[in-house]
Design a protein around this motif. Structure first.
Motif, mmCIF file in Angstrom:
data_model
loop_
_atom_site.group_PDB
_atom_site.id
_atom_site.type_symbol
_atom_site.label_atom_id
_atom_site.label_comp_id
_atom_site.label_asym_id
_atom_site.label_seq_id
_atom_site.Cartn_x
_atom_site.Cartn_y
_atom_site.Cartn_z
ATOM 1 N N ILE A 1 3.474 -9.202 -55.800
ATOM 2 C CA ILE A 1 2.821 -7.961 -56.195
ATOM 3 C C ILE A 1 3.617 -7.248 -57.277
ATOM 4 O O ILE A 1 3.041 -6.672 -58.223
ATOM 5 C CB ILE A 1 2.623 -7.040 -54.979
ATOM 6 N N SER A 2 4.931 -7.270 -57.164
ATOM 7 C CA SER A 2 5.761 -6.645 -58.195
ATOM 8 C C SER A 2 5.556 -7.311 -59.548
ATOM 9 O O SER A 2 5.503 -6.646 -60.592
ATOM 10 C CB SER A 2 7.233 -6.713 -57.784
ATOM 11 N N HIS A 3 5.421 -8.640 -59.539
ATOM 12 C CA HIS A 3 5.184 -9.361 -60.790
ATOM 13 C C HIS A 3 3.809 -9.022 -61.370
ATOM 14 O O HIS A 3 3.662 -8.829 -62.593
ATOM 15 C CB HIS A 3 5.300 -10.864 -60.542
ATOM 16 N N LEU A 4 2.803 -8.939 -60.503
ATOM 17 C CA LEU A 4 1.441 -8.656 -60.969
ATOM 18 C C LEU A 4 1.289 -7.218 -61.474
ATOM 19 O O LEU A 4 0.422 -6.951 -62.314
ATOM 20 C CB LEU A 4 0.429 -8.910 -59.850
ATOM 21 N N THR A 5 2.102 -6.300 -60.970
ATOM 22 C CA THR A 5 2.009 -4.886 -61.372
ATOM 23 C C THR A 5 3.110 -4.494 -62.351
ATOM 24 O O THR A 5 3.358 -3.299 -62.550
ATOM 25 C CB THR A 5 2.076 -3.984 -60.138
ATOM 26 N N ASP A 6 3.779 -5.499 -62.936
ATOM 27 C CA ASP A 6 4.848 -5.240 -63.915
ATOM 28 C C ASP A 6 5.956 -4.357 -63.346
ATOM 29 O O ASP A 6 6.482 -3.453 -64.014
ATOM 30 C CB ASP A 6 4.270 -4.588 -65.179
ATOM 31 N N GLY A 7 6.309 -4.600 -62.087
ATOM 32 C CA GLY A 7 7.414 -3.867 -61.470
ATOM 33 C C GLY A 7 7.098 -2.436 -61.107
ATOM 34 O O GLY A 7 8.017 -1.620 -60.978
ATOM 35 N N SER A 8 5.837 -2.095 -60.943
ATOM 36 C CA SER A 8 5.452 -0.730 -60.590
ATOM 37 C C SER A 8 6.070 -0.325 -59.258
ATOM 38 O O SER A 8 6.017 -1.070 -58.275
ATOM 39 C CB SER A 8 3.925 -0.628 -60.495
ATOM 40 N N ASP A 9 6.650 0.888 -59.222
ATOM 41 C CA ASP A 9 7.257 1.378 -57.982
ATOM 42 C C ASP A 9 6.205 1.565 -56.900
ATOM 43 O O ASP A 9 6.437 1.218 -55.731
ATOM 44 C CB ASP A 9 7.972 2.713 -58.237
ATOM 45 N N GLU A 10 5.043 2.099 -57.282
ATOM 46 C CA GLU A 10 3.983 2.332 -56.288
ATOM 47 C C GLU A 10 3.454 1.005 -55.731
ATOM 48 O O GLU A 10 3.259 0.848 -54.523
ATOM 49 C CB GLU A 10 2.841 3.128 -56.905
ATOM 50 N N GLY A 11 3.233 0.048 -56.636
ATOM 51 C CA GLY A 11 2.738 -1.245 -56.195
ATOM 52 C C GLY A 11 3.742 -1.965 -55.301
ATOM 53 O O GLY A 11 3.368 -2.576 -54.288
ATOM 54 N N THR A 12 5.016 -1.884 -55.661
ATOM 55 C CA THR A 12 6.049 -2.524 -54.852
ATOM 56 C C THR A 12 6.152 -1.881 -53.480
ATOM 57 O O THR A 12 6.289 -2.566 -52.454
ATOM 58 C CB THR A 12 7.407 -2.440 -55.569
ATOM 59 N N ALA A 13 6.085 -0.551 -53.437
ATOM 60 C CA ALA A 13 6.180 0.163 -52.155
ATOM 61 C C ALA A 13 4.993 -0.168 -51.253
ATOM 62 O O ALA A 13 5.164 -0.427 -50.055
ATOM 63 C CB ALA A 13 6.257 1.663 -52.402
#
Length: 304
Positions: free
Chosen positions: A73-85
């Motif tokens: 998910i972090s890779h797909l969201t370009d390291g987004s903090d919200e997406g990672t959380a």
């Protein structure tokens, strides 16, 4: 009715007055409130190495799945903090739920066999869990649905700010916890009923409610006391995670792996203890409601 099991040899239950051979792990008789809290640990004592090893294996495998999902998910969201959380939260909850179901089946089957004086291997416990997997999943879904229905309406209050969060922690959450304890107390022994009596999910839930009867408040008290114990054990571990986060940062991989692994360890430990308590509670209710501890002589002296 199943034959009663010898009560001798119960860990932490005193000296057997009849001086019989030590066979059982928990006393097969009506238990006091203190014994309902203490006996689950006695039941675990005999199989602690196997259960700890299996729980550790599940935690390691589960953490690998969580880390892989967070990385994806972090890779797909370009390291987004919200997406990672959100990925960390969702993956941890799902994996924790699967770990709970697996450990509940293995712990309940092993506990019932140990209490009956006929211990089984981990492989046999897994086989019995697989045989009753669908009813076990249905009962677990029932518990989860009740928890979400009770706790979910109060969560937005926690997210509104500091003052609202304080109100949630001091007022809303304790009230929800009491309501949840009362609702779940009726079905706490559904899993032991599934494996001991080979029933389906709906029958097990109904049978659990019938066995509990007027002892619902006592079972709710046991459930709450267990949660307080888990909270005391969780505080030092979560404090250690916070200490590490001061150096690693709150969004680095080391912190995420440490936090999610800590949650999975706490979930595994809590489930093993709670499942053992369900077995002890089931045996206690069978003795109270159906006289499971009564020894009936067989004519001719051939047995009970």
């Amino acid at each position: 009715m199943q034959p009663a099991v010898d009560t001798a040899g119960s860990v932490g239950a005193g000296v057997d007055p009849e001086h019989r051979a030590r066979k059982a792990t928990v006393p097969i008789r009506p238990l006091s409130f203190r014994e309902l809290l203490d006996a689950p640990f006695a039941l675990l004592q005999a199989d602690i190495r196997v259960m700890a090893g299996f729980a550790g294996l599940l935690v390691v495998a589960g953490e690998g799945v969580v880390a892989a999902f967070i990385g994806l998910i972090s890779h797909l969201t370009d390291g987004s903090d919200e997406g990672t959380a959100l990925a960390a939260l969702g993956a941890t909850l799902l994996v924790a739920w699967i770990i709970r179901v697996t450990l509940r089946g293995v712990t309940v089957t092993s506990g019932l066999a140990r209490a009956a004086g006929a211990p089984i291997t981990l492989r046999e416990a897994l086989r019995r869990t697989e045989d009753q997997l669908v009813p076990l999943l249905l009962t677990q879904l029932s518990f989860t649905a009740i928890g979400l229905a009770v706790l979910a309406p109060s969560i937005p209050l926690f997210l509104l700010g500091f003052v609202a969060g304080l109100v949630w922690f001091l007022i809303a959450y304790p009230c929800c916890l009491l309501a949840l304890a009362w609702l779940r107390a009726r079905h706490l022994v559904a899993a032991p009923v599934l494996f001991a009596e080979r029933t389906q999910a709906r029958t097990a839930l109904a049978r659990s409610g019938l066995l509990t009867g007027s002892l619902r408040m006592q079972r709710a008290g046991v459930w709450i006391c267990q949660r307080l114990l888990f909270a005391l054990l969780a505080a030092p571990l979560l404090g250690f995670v916070q200490f590490v986060s001061d150096y690693s940062g709150t969004h680095r991989w080391s912190f995420l792996v440490l936090l999610t692994a800590t949650v999975l360890v706490l979930v595994a430990f809590a489930e093993v203890v709670e499942s053992s308590a369900r077995v002890v509670g089931y045996l206690d209710l069978r003795c109270r409601r159906e006289g499971m501890d009564i020894r009936i002589p067989v004519p001719g002296g051939g047995g009970r």
